[in-house]
Design a protein around this motif. Sequence first.
Motif, PDB file in Angstrom:
ATOM      1  N   UNK A  38       0.881  -1.160   0.000  1.00 46.11           N
ATOM      2  CA  UNK A  38       0.000   0.000   0.000  1.00 46.11           C
ATOM      3  C   UNK A  38       0.918   1.209   0.000  1.00 46.11           C
ATOM      4  N   UNK A  39       0.858   2.006  -1.054  1.00 46.01           N
ATOM      5  CA  UNK A  39       1.811   3.097  -1.243  1.00 46.01           C
ATOM      6  C   UNK A  39       1.438   4.394  -0.543  1.00 46.01           C
ATOM      7  N   UNK A  40       0.334   4.416   0.171  1.00 50.19           N
ATOM      8  CA  UNK A  40      -0.029   5.581   0.955  1.00 50.19           C
ATOM      9  C   UNK A  40      -0.695   6.701   0.169  1.00 50.19           C
ATOM     10  N   UNK A  41      -0.916   6.455  -1.120  1.00 50.37           N
ATOM     11  CA  UNK A  41      -1.592   7.456  -1.958  1.00 50.37           C
ATOM     12  C   UNK A  41      -2.850   6.884  -2.607  1.00 50.37           C
ATOM     13  N   UNK A  42      -3.302   5.745  -2.108  1.00 51.36           N
ATOM     14  CA  UNK A  42      -4.485   5.097  -2.661  1.00 51.36           C
ATOM     15  C   UNK A  42      -4.170   3.964  -3.622  1.00 51.36           C
ATOM     16  N   UNK A  43      -2.933   3.849  -4.075  1.00 53.83           N
ATOM     17  CA  UNK A  43      -2.533   2.777  -4.977  1.00 53.83           C
ATOM     18  C   UNK A  43      -1.943   1.606  -4.201  1.00 53.83           C
ATOM     19  N   UNK A  44      -2.119   0.393  -4.743  1.00 55.53           N
ATOM     20  CA  UNK A  44      -1.590  -0.823  -4.142  1.00 55.53           C
ATOM     21  C   UNK A  44      -0.967  -1.693  -5.230  1.00 55.53           C
ATOM     22  N   UNK A  45      -0.229  -2.717  -4.795  1.00 55.87           N
ATOM     23  CA  UNK A  45       0.332  -3.691  -5.718  1.00 55.87           C
ATOM     24  C   UNK A  45       0.430  -5.034  -5.014  1.00 55.87           C
ATOM     25  N   UNK A  46       0.199  -6.111  -5.758  1.00 54.01           N
ATOM     26  CA  UNK A  46       0.326  -7.457  -5.227  1.00 54.01           C
ATOM     27  C   UNK A  46       1.559  -8.174  -5.746  1.00 54.01           C
ATOM     28  N   UNK A  47       2.528  -7.427  -6.277  1.00 56.05           N
ATOM     29  CA  UNK A  47       3.760  -8.040  -6.770  1.00 56.05           C
ATOM     30  C   UNK A  47       4.887  -7.859  -5.758  1.00 56.05           C
ATOM     31  N   UNK A  48       5.888  -8.713  -5.825  1.00 56.66           N
ATOM     32  CA  UNK A  48       6.998  -8.655  -4.866  1.00 56.66           C
ATOM     33  C   UNK A  48       7.818  -7.382  -4.981  1.00 56.66           C
ATOM     34  N   UNK A  49       8.069  -6.924  -6.202  1.00 58.90           N
ATOM     35  CA  UNK A  49       8.983  -5.808  -6.440  1.00 58.90           C
ATOM     36  C   UNK A  49       8.351  -4.754  -7.342  1.00 58.90           C
ATOM     37  N   UNK A  50       7.361  -4.046  -6.836  1.00 59.96           N
ATOM     38  CA  UNK A  50       6.656  -3.083  -7.692  1.00 59.96           C
ATOM     39  C   UNK A  50       7.426  -1.784  -7.901  1.00 59.96           C
ATOM     40  N   UNK A  51       7.148  -1.164  -9.014  1.00 55.48           N
ATOM     41  CA  UNK A  51       7.620   0.175  -9.333  1.00 55.48           C
ATOM     42  C   UNK A  51       6.418   1.091  -9.146  1.00 55.48           C
ATOM     43  N   UNK A  52       6.606   2.216  -8.436  1.00 55.23           N
ATOM     44  CA  UNK A  52       5.478   3.108  -8.185  1.00 55.23           C
ATOM     45  C   UNK A  52       5.891   4.556  -8.410  1.00 55.23           C
ATOM     46  N   UNK A  53       5.027   5.286  -9.112  1.00 58.40           N
ATOM     47  CA  UNK A  53       5.247   6.710  -9.353  1.00 58.40           C
ATOM     48  C   UNK A  53       4.189   7.504  -8.599  1.00 58.40           C
ATOM     49  N   UNK A  54       4.636   8.435  -7.773  1.00 55.35           N
ATOM     50  CA  UNK A  54       3.739   9.319  -7.029  1.00 55.35           C
ATOM     51  C   UNK A  54       3.407  10.531  -7.879  1.00 55.35           C
ATOM     52  N   UNK A  55       2.154  10.958  -7.812  1.00 56.96           N
ATOM     53  CA  UNK A  55       1.705  12.116  -8.582  1.00 56.96           C
ATOM     54  C   UNK A  55       2.239  13.427  -7.997  1.00 56.96           C
ATOM     55  N   UNK A  56       2.358  13.479  -6.674  1.00 59.36           N
ATOM     56  CA  UNK A  56       2.765  14.710  -6.003  1.00 59.36           C
ATOM     57  C   UNK A  56       3.878  14.456  -5.002  1.00 59.36           C
ATOM     58  N   UNK A  57       4.671  15.472  -4.750  1.00 59.27           N
ATOM     59  CA  UNK A  57       5.678  15.428  -3.700  1.00 59.27           C
ATOM     60  C   UNK A  57       4.971  15.482  -2.354  1.00 59.27           C
ATOM     61  N   UNK A  58       5.462  14.726  -1.376  1.00 63.06           N
ATOM     62  CA  UNK A  58       4.862  14.727  -0.049  1.00 63.06           C
ATOM     63  C   UNK A  58       5.399  13.590   0.781  1.00 63.06           C
ATOM     64  N   UNK A  59       4.811  13.386   1.934  1.00 61.45           N
ATOM     65  CA  UNK A  59       5.154  12.269   2.813  1.00 61.45           C
ATOM     66  C   UNK A  59       4.107  11.181   2.644  1.00 61.45           C
ATOM     67  N   UNK A  60       4.555   9.947   2.469  1.00 62.40           N
ATOM     68  CA  UNK A  60       3.661   8.823   2.245  1.00 62.40           C
ATOM     69  C   UNK A  60       3.987   7.707   3.232  1.00 62.40           C
ATOM     70  N   UNK A  61       2.965   7.121   3.787  1.00 62.97           N
ATOM     71  CA  UNK A  61       3.086   6.014   4.736  1.00 62.97           C
ATOM     72  C   UNK A  61       2.916   4.725   3.932  1.00 62.97           C
TER      73      UNK A  61
END
Length: 95
Positions: free
Chosen positions: A54-77
């Motif tokens: 769970x990338x903290x911006x509403x997006x998730x992934x079920x893969x072991x090694x995901x690549x994720x791009x955030x739309x905005x700069x900020x702090x994500x949990x």
Amino acid sequence: MKNILSLLLFLSVFLTAGAQCQINYSYQPLSAHTYQFSFIGYGSLDSVAYIQWNFGDGDTSGTNNPLHTYADTGSYHVCLHIANQQATCIIDTCF
């Protein structure tokens, strides 16, 4: 370049009789908004039946090694949830 993730570490491990759980994870910035997340080991887990990032911006992934791009700069949990086939080891960790 400003890293957009702030590090907050939380680890919760649920064990049943005699089970041992251990995971390792990492993340690497690839650009200003893109990160490579990696599940890099699971110690004594017999097999992985469930993995969820769970990338903290509403997006998730079920893969072991995901690549994720955030739309905005900020702090994500960012959280990683994982369980083995026998459901004797369930780990929730957030950073």
